[in-house]
Enzyme design. Structure first.
Site, mmCIF file in Angstrom:
data_model
loop_
_atom_site.group_PDB
_atom_site.id
_atom_site.type_symbol
_atom_site.label_atom_id
_atom_site.label_comp_id
_atom_site.label_asym_id
_atom_site.label_seq_id
_atom_site.Cartn_x
_atom_site.Cartn_y
_atom_site.Cartn_z
ATOM 1 N N ASP A 121 2.514 -5.512 2.592
ATOM 2 C CA ASP A 121 1.305 -4.824 3.024
ATOM 3 C C ASP A 121 1.615 -3.372 3.414
ATOM 4 O O ASP A 121 1.570 -2.488 2.561
ATOM 5 C CB ASP A 121 0.648 -5.594 4.168
ATOM 6 C CG ASP A 121 -0.840 -5.338 4.282
ATOM 7 O OD1 ASP A 121 -1.391 -4.604 3.437
ATOM 8 O OD2 ASP A 121 -1.471 -5.871 5.215
ATOM 9 N N ASP A 122 1.908 -3.110 4.682
ATOM 10 C CA ASP A 122 2.187 -1.761 5.183
ATOM 11 C C ASP A 122 3.408 -1.800 6.094
ATOM 12 O O ASP A 122 3.275 -1.772 7.326
ATOM 13 C CB ASP A 122 0.993 -1.215 5.971
ATOM 14 C CG ASP A 122 -0.245 -1.035 5.114
ATOM 15 O OD1 ASP A 122 -0.228 -0.150 4.240
ATOM 16 O OD2 ASP A 122 -1.222 -1.782 5.322
ATOM 17 N N GLU A 176 -9.194 -11.724 5.150
ATOM 18 C CA GLU A 176 -8.238 -11.328 6.185
ATOM 19 C C GLU A 176 -9.019 -11.132 7.488
ATOM 20 O O GLU A 176 -9.035 -11.996 8.347
ATOM 21 C CB GLU A 176 -7.499 -10.053 5.793
ATOM 22 C CG GLU A 176 -6.473 -9.617 6.836
ATOM 23 C CD GLU A 176 -5.937 -8.217 6.591
ATOM 24 O OE1 GLU A 176 -4.829 -7.928 7.071
ATOM 25 O OE2 GLU A 176 -6.627 -7.405 5.944
ATOM 26 N N HIS A 211 0.833 -1.199 0.000
ATOM 27 C CA HIS A 211 0.000 0.000 0.000
ATOM 28 C C HIS A 211 0.872 1.256 0.000
ATOM 29 O O HIS A 211 1.988 1.256 0.520
ATOM 30 C CB HIS A 211 -0.922 0.000 1.219
ATOM 31 C CG HIS A 211 -1.988 -1.033 1.139
ATOM 32 N ND1 HIS A 211 -3.159 -0.840 0.441
ATOM 33 C CD2 HIS A 211 -2.060 -2.290 1.653
ATOM 34 C CE1 HIS A 211 -3.917 -1.927 0.547
ATOM 35 N NE2 HIS A 211 -3.265 -2.824 1.270
#
Length: 358
Positions: free
Chosen positions: A284-285, A206, A21
């Site tokens: 992801d982050d 998720e 992201h």
């Protein structure tokens, strides 16, 4: 190359990165500098130098996670900030052996500070093109709608994404709390994206269970699923994913950081692997979860016992699921084979230059 322990270095394993992201790719030090530049007060969770303690499996926990993300995003206010973020994300990926990055962004989140929706997207795409030239990393963009907003907003984004397809947009996603609303509410937006030649890659499986993955397949005709790990709870769904070869973008570190699983050994990598479901490991982050791309492969090695041949196959699966040009794909797959074929104790032969985004 190999570590002194005799293990191959996972940072030199060629791979594709398909789940990252935009704001979440930021370096922590960059966030501190930008916050100081704009006078943004950061909570201790973002300024302490360590990933924050998170658990997003309840409403309060998810709100806290989203609040931290929004604060970090508020520090991206000028084109040069966007350029820095993308360049540094590319540098981190190259350092971790990535040959290809598909970064996900919702441009509506940046539009208020960058002159509107279309200017914001153009600034992001300019930054991607520049970072690709500067680092040699092939980079493409997935535009993601926010499922917390109205489906009409998603249709606007889908049309915009299709319009800029020739600037490197390759897919359309759906992010944020999958427990909210229904995937089918966004079916028209995804139809617009698919008809315009974009890959459908919504989040599912998720925070919600297998039903959210089924919704991605049935309602949005997903070609890839962001996360998807909860499919492990449904053997029939696993068989369906395997039969269709729908890749799950699995992010082991964030699954534990958000409380989806209590410990790394609980993430069902082996279950998906043994069912024949293709996976693409992603970070992801990393701003909030601390672990970048190579660390996800290290978790597969340490917590799940994947040997080097299996790790190489995970890398191949990420490459096959990407939208790489065919020549870059073939070269990257050959370099994965070379990484695995290198004699223990000897470095791999240097591969060809990294693929560039056009």
């Amino acid at each position: 190359m190999l570590h002194s322990s005799g293990e191959r270095d996972l940072r030199t394993l060629p791979k594709a990165h398909l789940h990252l992201h935009f704001t979440g790719s930021m370096r922590p030090g960059t966030l501190l500098e930008l916050a100081d530049k704009y006078g943004v007060h950061l909570p201790d969770a973002l300024s302490g130098g360590e990933p924050p303690k998170l658990r997003a499996t309840d409403e309060r926990g998810w709100f806290r996670f989203q609040r931290l993300y929004d604060i970090a995003r508020s520090c991206l206010r000028a084109p040069e900030d966007i350029q820095r973020l993308v360049r540094e994300a590319a540098e981190e990926d190259v350092r971790d052996g990535s040959r290809w990055l598909e970064i996900q962004v919702d441009p509506t989140s940046y539009a208020p500070r960058l002159g509107g929706l279309t200017p914001a997207l153009e600034i992001i795409l300019d930054a991607v093109e520049r970072a690709s030239r500067d680092t040699g990393l092939g980079i493409r963009v997935l535009v993601a709608a926010n499922r917390m907003k109205h489906p009409l907003d998603a249709r606007t984004l889908a049309r915009l994404a299709v319009r800029y397809r020739d600037r490197g947009i390759v897919g359309f996603g759906l992010s944020n709390d999958e427990r909210r609303g229904f995937a089918r509410d966004f079916d028209r937006a995804f139809a617009i994206a698919r008809e315009g030649g974009l890959l459908a890659a919504p989040h599912g499986g998720e925070l919600s269970g297998p039903s959210s993955v089924r919704d991605c397949l049935d309602d949005l005709r997903a070609g890839r699923v962001g996360h998807g790990v909860r499919a492990a709870e449904d053997p029939w769904l696993l068989a369906r994913l395997a039969e269709r070869q729908v890749t799950c973008e699995v992010c082991p570190a964030s699954n534990v950081a958000l409380g989806v699983y209590d410990k790394h050994e609980d993430v069902p990598l082996r279950t998906l692997w043994e069912a024949g479901v293709p996976m693409a490991l992603g970070a992801d982050d990393p701003l909030l979860f601390g672990a970048r791309l190579a660390a996800q492969y290290e978790l597969a090695r340490r917590a799940h016992g994947f040997d080097d041949a299996e790790l190489a196959e995970l890398a191949r699966q990420s490459v096959r699921a990407s939208v790489m040009p065919e020549d870059v794909r073939k070269r990257t797959l050959a370099d994965i084979d070379a990484w695995l074929a290198a004699e223990p104790g000897l470095p791999e032969a240097d591969g060809p230059p990294l693929g560039r985004a056009g």
